[in-house]
Design a protein around this motif. Structure first.
Motif, short mmCIF file in Angstrom:
data_model
loop_
_atom_site.label_atom_id
_atom_site.label_comp_id
_atom_site.label_asym_id
_atom_site.label_seq_id
_atom_site.Cartn_x
_atom_site.Cartn_y
_atom_site.Cartn_z
N HIS A 24 27.62 -15.37 34.87
CA HIS A 24 26.49 -14.58 34.63
C HIS A 24 25.44 -14.63 35.64
N THR A 26 20.96 -7.29 29.12
CA THR A 26 21.37 -7.14 30.55
C THR A 26 21.48 -5.67 30.63
N SER A 83 26.00 -5.74 24.97
CA SER A 83 25.11 -6.06 25.54
C SER A 83 23.70 -5.53 25.02
N THR A 84 22.60 -6.29 24.65
CA THR A 84 21.32 -5.52 24.75
C THR A 84 20.50 -5.62 26.03
N PRO A 87 19.30 -17.88 26.54
CA PRO A 87 19.61 -16.41 27.35
C PRO A 87 19.73 -15.57 26.20
N1 CP Z 1 21.63 -12.83 27.82
C1 CP Z 1 22.76 -11.75 27.61
O1 CP Z 1 23.24 -11.59 28.66
O2 CP Z 1 22.35 -10.67 26.71
P1 CP Z 1 23.08 -9.56 26.26
O3 CP Z 1 24.48 -9.97 25.91
O4 CP Z 1 22.04 -8.98 25.48
O5 CP Z 1 23.03 -8.84 27.55
#
Ligand code: CP
Length: 302
Positions: free
Chosen positions: A129, A52, A49-50, A262
């Motif tokens: 999510h 979240t 993840s970045t 997203p």
């Molecule tokens: N939108 C989202 O969940 O991005 P990440 O996977 O970077 O957290």
């Protein structure tokens, strides 16, 4: 104690309250800068993840709190065979609140039974999510000033895209909302999502054709084809570029269209679209921090 597993764990009124708090944070950030002093957030990310993870962490820091956690399962004792249940029970001894991402659908529900502190689902497999949806809702609110009467095009990987499933759950509760579900045949929304819309008589159409849907849309929610959920690479390679939003494809779109994604994007939106005033996806990233601040305040009862 309250957890957030699905977006429908929050009533429409609670979402309105979160949006109002997020708007107040945007207007008066210093008012909140010590709101979570001496509180500790744990971020347990078993998947990459970045946005979240970093938005949760920056949200807690901006509230004056602290953060511990890990960003990959390999650096935790789950690599030695520890169960999820034992991991969260342990972390619940240290932290006041946990944000957790896991590749298995339903894992946060298992975690919530043993944690002893509020658990936030930060993405579970191809399922849900909810905090991305809070982010999406604030973005839509800020651009449209209503949730009612919108025609929402959702385009790309509607099968594995967990943000899509949560967004449909959330927006289905507002009067006059219609969905245009745009995907390749193999990546249509799962049956359980379609059945829930049918049960509630939510208007929707399914199509493979983005261009013909474009003039009808108030919101266009683009999504990435979720490589990590495919069983074979050949299928991913065949489907990955099914939809690429370019400047010329927006010629017939409404002037007040809002384009969301997203993120991360791979190839679904041409970089040239970023300069179009209708592109909202980086505003959406910023909304994520404010909505997560509001959510942390709510779940901690601050
Ligand atoms: N939108 C989202 O969940 O991005 P990440 O996977 O970077 O957290």
């Amino acid at each position: 104690m309250k957890n957030l597993m699905n977006i429908t764990d929050l009533t429409v009124e609670e979402i309105d309250e979160l949006i109002a708090v997020a708007e107040d944070i945007i207007a008066n950030p210093t008012k909140y800068q010590d709101a979570c002093r001496h509180k500790l957030l744990a971020t347990l990310f078993f998947e990459p993840s970045t946005r979240t993870r970093l938005s949760f962490e920056s949200a807690m820091h901006r509230l004056g709190g602290s953060v511990v956690g890990f960003s990959e399962a390999g650096s935790s004792s789950s690599a030695k065979g520890e169960s999820l249940s034992d991991t969260v029970q342990t972390v619940g001894c240290y932290a006041d609140i946990i944000a957790m991402r896991h590749p298995k659908e339903g894992a946060p529900v298992v975690a919530a039974r043993r944690a002893g502190v509020p658990i936030i689902n930060a993405g579970d497999g191809a399922h849900n999510h909810p905090t991305q949806t809070l982010t999406d809702l604030l973005t839509i609110w800020r651009s449209k000033h209503t949730f009612e009467g919108l025609t929402i095009g959702v385009c790309g990987d509607l099968k594995f895209g967990r943000t899509v499933h949560s967004l449909i759950d959330a927006m289905s509760r507002y009067e006059g909302v219609k969905f245009v579900l745009i995907s390749p045949e193999e990546l249509r929304v799962p049956d359980y999502v379609r059945e829930a819309m049918d049960k509630e008589n939510i208007p929707y159409i399914e199509t493979t054709d983005l261009e013909s849907a474009m003039p009808t849309l108030d919101i266009l929610y683009m999504t990435r084809v979720q490589r990590e959920r495919f069983f074979n690479e050949e299928d991913y390679l065949r489907l990955k570029d099914s939809y690429i939003l370019t400047v010329d494809k927006l010629e017939n779109a409404k002037q007040n269209l809002s384009i969301l994604h997203p993120l991360p994007r791979v190839n679904e939106i041409s970089v040239a679209v970023d300069d179009d005033p209708r592109a909202c996806y980086f505003k959406q990233v910023l909304c994520g921090k404010y909505m997560r601040m509001a959510l942390i305040l709510k779940l901690l009862g601050v």
